[in-house]
Design an enzyme around this catalytic site. Structure first.
Site, PDB file in Angstrom:
ATOM      1  CG  ASN A  50      -1.510   5.321  -9.535  1.00 40.16           C
ATOM      2  OD1 ASN A  50      -1.276   4.579  -9.553  1.00 40.16           O
ATOM      3  ND2 ASN A  50      -1.578   6.680  -8.871  1.00 40.16           N
ATOM      4  CE1 TYR A  88       2.132  -1.087  -2.311  1.00 38.09           C
ATOM      5  CE2 TYR A  88       4.159  -2.302  -2.502  1.00 38.09           C
ATOM      6  CZ  TYR A  88       3.164  -1.700  -2.502  1.00 38.09           C
ATOM      7  OH  TYR A  88       2.361  -1.406  -4.240  1.00 38.09           O
ATOM      8  CE  LYS A 121      -0.584  -1.577  -4.575  1.00 39.06           C
ATOM      9  NZ  LYS A 121      -2.104  -1.018  -5.045  1.00 39.06           N
TER      10      LYS A 121
END
Length: 258
Positions: free
Chosen positions: A83, A149, A153
């Protein structure tokens, strides 16, 4: 056949699990009966019943030490939730190479490092294990202002499918592509309650997710209810984001009717 989401007897690691979305995930796993360890680079107070350990998930030695401690303390490691992540707003043209390296390291490479260490344990224990990578809708649509980012991802989603094929059948690997979620920082991040309300109006579900709703998806993927689910990307975004052109067209139509 009776089916229930039961994680009793399972030991879980939630990286970044003491705050924000991670905290919501931790709380759901605890409620499902799991023993949960959270980790972060600084001291934090996890939900009652969880244990927090210091760990830099970008550092292989630090990760190896954490996983070794979990196994020594609890005898096994059944569930890992990658996470930890995030990124501040920074235009790609202005951000430094060092900034981009840190963002990719935290949001992509840390997931691989933690997954590698966990897999080594899971492959050798009865029952194998489950790894859930927390990804983002930024992986599958443009991510201006957080380009590194979004790219990281997208890498997490790809990594998930590859690891599922390499590590099955003993270890299942899945990802959750998370949309907008309400946390303690939501209003500050998006510019206040009025702006948040306007954003929520564009979501088919009519609101942002609660952190517990992300946790429930994670718990499902970690449980025996998802015993045949591996290599999957589960979209948890309330129906997705409305196309900008459609939102503008609707606004203009409303103006004409006034």
């Amino acid at each position: 056949m009776a089916l229930a989401l039961d994680l009793g007897g399972r030991v879980a690691l939630v990286t970044g699990g003491a705050r924000g979305i991670g905290r919501g995930i931790t709380e759901v796993l605890l409620a499902a009966g799991a023993t949960v360890v959270t980790c972060g680079r600084s001291e934090a107070e996890p939900p009652a019943g969880a244990t927090h350990r210091l760990c830099d998930v970008r550092d292989a030695a630090s990760v190896a030490e954490l996983v070794a401690w979990i196994v020594a303390e609890h005898g096994r490691l059944d569930v890992v939730v990658n996470n930890a992540g995030g990124a501040p707003y920074a235009l790609a043209a202005d951000a430094s190479p060092r900034f981009h390296d840190k963002i990719v390291g935290l949001n992509l490479m840390s997931s691989l490092l933690v997954a590698q260490a966990a897999n080594a344990v899971m492959q050798e224990q009865p029952g194998g294990g489950a790894i859930v990578n927390i990804s983002s809708v930024s992986a599958v649509r443009p991510s201006p202002g957080t380009a590194a980012y979004g790219a990281a991802k997208a890498g997490v989603d790809s990594l998930t499918t590859s690891l599922a094929q390499e590590w099955g059948p003993r270890v299942r690997v899945n990802a959750v592509d998370v949309g907008l979620v309400r946390t303690a920082d939501t209003a500050d991040h998006y510019g206040g309650d009025a702006t948040v309300a306007a954003i929520e109006a564009t979501i088919p579900a009519g609101r942002m997710a609660d952190v517990a709703e992300i946790g429930q998806v994670v718990a499902f993927l970690a449980s025996d209810l998802a015993s045949y689910v591996s290599g999957a990307r589960v979209a948890c975004h309330g129906g997705g984001e409305q196309p900008v052109f459609l939102h503008i067209a609707q606004q203009e139509a409303q103006k004409e009717q006034q």
